[in-house]
Design an enzyme around this catalytic site. Structure first.
Site, PDB file in Angstrom:
ATOM      1  CG  LEU A   1      -1.831  -1.206   1.399  1.00  0.00           C
ATOM      2  CD1 LEU A   1      -2.733  -1.014   2.611  1.00  0.00           C
ATOM      3  CD2 LEU A   1      -2.666  -1.475   0.148  1.00  0.00           C
ATOM      4  CB  CYS A   2       0.515   4.379  -1.855  1.00  0.00           C
ATOM      5  SG  CYS A   2       0.732   3.503  -3.415  1.00  0.00           S
TER       6      CYS A   2
END
Length: 409
Positions: free
Chosen positions: A359-360
């Site tokens: 995930l960012c």
């Protein structure tokens, strides 16, 4: 090897350097599942934990499984055969419980925000409804009158004491859960004028507690309060749900709960309760304690990188599947769950690494600077203690990644 992982090998043994789950090597299990990430739950461990708890409890005490801990249908089906009742907190969980074939009377529906639709479904199914407020009682009465059904109800009480040292405090002070103890007598008197089939009380103080003495104190206070409130009931109590509170160790320094003093206290109280409340059944509900240690979360290393001297293992799983392990489900200071490289459990070169997801966000951390076997792309990262509050307690749709598989082996 760090101590928490080493201790967990008594649950998940190692053979030829590979973790075993349900007697299957992790690498082989991953091939059978067909993709990562996945949660795996060991049915033998589930059965053993129920048997362990039953052996410690007085034989007349009912044991309920709280589905919110893990509502995987196959797991709930398995647990339903081992326990005396199922506790649900939504219409979805209610359907899951009813699908097991367990008697409706052995299902209880709790929660502070039941909709009219959920109350109607619970009425139609004939399950026990735990009332959490005066207004909910009046709403249920109107629905019951319209449907021509006498609801089976339990009153949830918010006592003026709490479960000390609890990870999640559910009682004491101002709470959204249950009815303040001082308001219960008047509510019970009001109930006597309604067409409700009153069964008893639920007094649930907290969860995830590793302090046996705190649980003993809370249970003793619960029994005293129940005996006091029973004097105002429209009919004798048939059920007293004392909640649970039994915790499991997650972090370094935490020690497994010793049930001996809890058992001794319950065995002393049961004859007293029986004398004061003839015919009452006492139920202890548990979720995390029954299923938490029987599950693991498995993610595959898809990249290995070094940033300014620190090793990062990037996996195909993360906080969107296992929010609790990332530290974002209530931890004030983030701590690592027990984590290992499941296919390199022995005899491997070791290093300090941070395990992150795809995930960012910098919050997507499964383990921060933890000692592990040196991992390469394709290796399998295992997060232990993942049988409770995993998949369904996580933001699965964040960044629209695919949901992980769940398997019961």
């Amino acid at each position: 090897m760090n101590k928490p992982v080493h201790a967990l090998q008594t649950l998940f043994p190692v053979k030829d350097g590979c973790l075993q789950v349900g007697g299957i090597a992790l690498s082989r299990l991953a091939q059978r599942v067909g993709r990562t990430p996945f949660f795996a739950y060991d049915r033998a461990l589930l059965s053993a934990r129920v048997a362990h708890l039953r052996a410690a409890l007085p034989p007349e005490l009912r044991l309920h499984y709280s589905i919110k801990a893990n509502p995987m249908p196959a797991l709930v089906q398995h647990m339903a055969r081992l326990v005396d009742g199922l506790d649900v907190a939504s219409a979805g969980e209610l359907k899951c419980a009813l699908d097991t074939g367990i008697t409706a009377h052995d299902i209880s529906f709790a929660g502070p925000g039941k909709t009219d639709a959920e109350l109607s479904q619970a009425l139609a199914a004939g399950v026990l409804i735990h009332l959490e407020s005066a207004s909910e009682m009046e709403r249920l009465d109107r629905l019951a009158m319209a449907m021509g059904i006498a609801p089976q109800v339990v009153l949830r009480v918010n006592p003026d004491f709490e479960l000390k040292s609890s990870g999640m405090k559910m009682a004491g002070g101002a709470k959204p859960f249950g009815i303040d103890a001082e308001l219960v007598p008047a509510l019970l008197q009001r109930m006597a004028a309604l067409s409700m089939d009153f069964h008893g009380l639920q007094i649930f103080c907290g969860s995830q507690n590793l302090k046996a003495q705190a649980i003993v104190e809370a249970q003793s206070n619960t029994f005293r309060l129940a005996i006091e409130l029973a004097e105002y009931a429209p009919r004798p109590l048939r059920l007293l749900n004392i909640g649970g509170g039994l915790g499991i160790p997650y972090f370094p320094g935490e020690v497994a709960l010793d049930l001996s003093s809890i058992s001794d206290n319950l065995r002393q109280w049961m004859p007293k309760v029986g004398a004061a409340l003839p015919g009452v059944q006492v139920a202890l509900e548990s979720g995390r304690y029954l299923v938490g240690e029987a599950g693991i979360y498995v993610a595959k290393v898809i990249d290995r990188k070094i940033s300014r001297g620190e090793v990062f293992l990037v996996t195909d799983g993360g906080m969107h599947h296992h929010l609790a392990a990332s530290g974002n489900l209530g931890q004030v200071i983030r701590k690592n769950y027990p984590v290992a490289v499941g296919n390199k459990m022995s005899g491997s070169e070791r290093e300090s690494a941070t395990v992150v997801g795809p995930l960012c966000t910098p919050l997507d951390v499964l383990a921060g600077q933890i000692e592990l076997a040196k991992a390469d792309v394709g290796d399998l990262i295992v997060v232990f203690q993942s049988g409770a509050y995993g998949l369904t307690a996580s933001p699965n749709d964040f960044l629209s990644h695919a949901k992980p598989v769940e398997v019961l082996v």
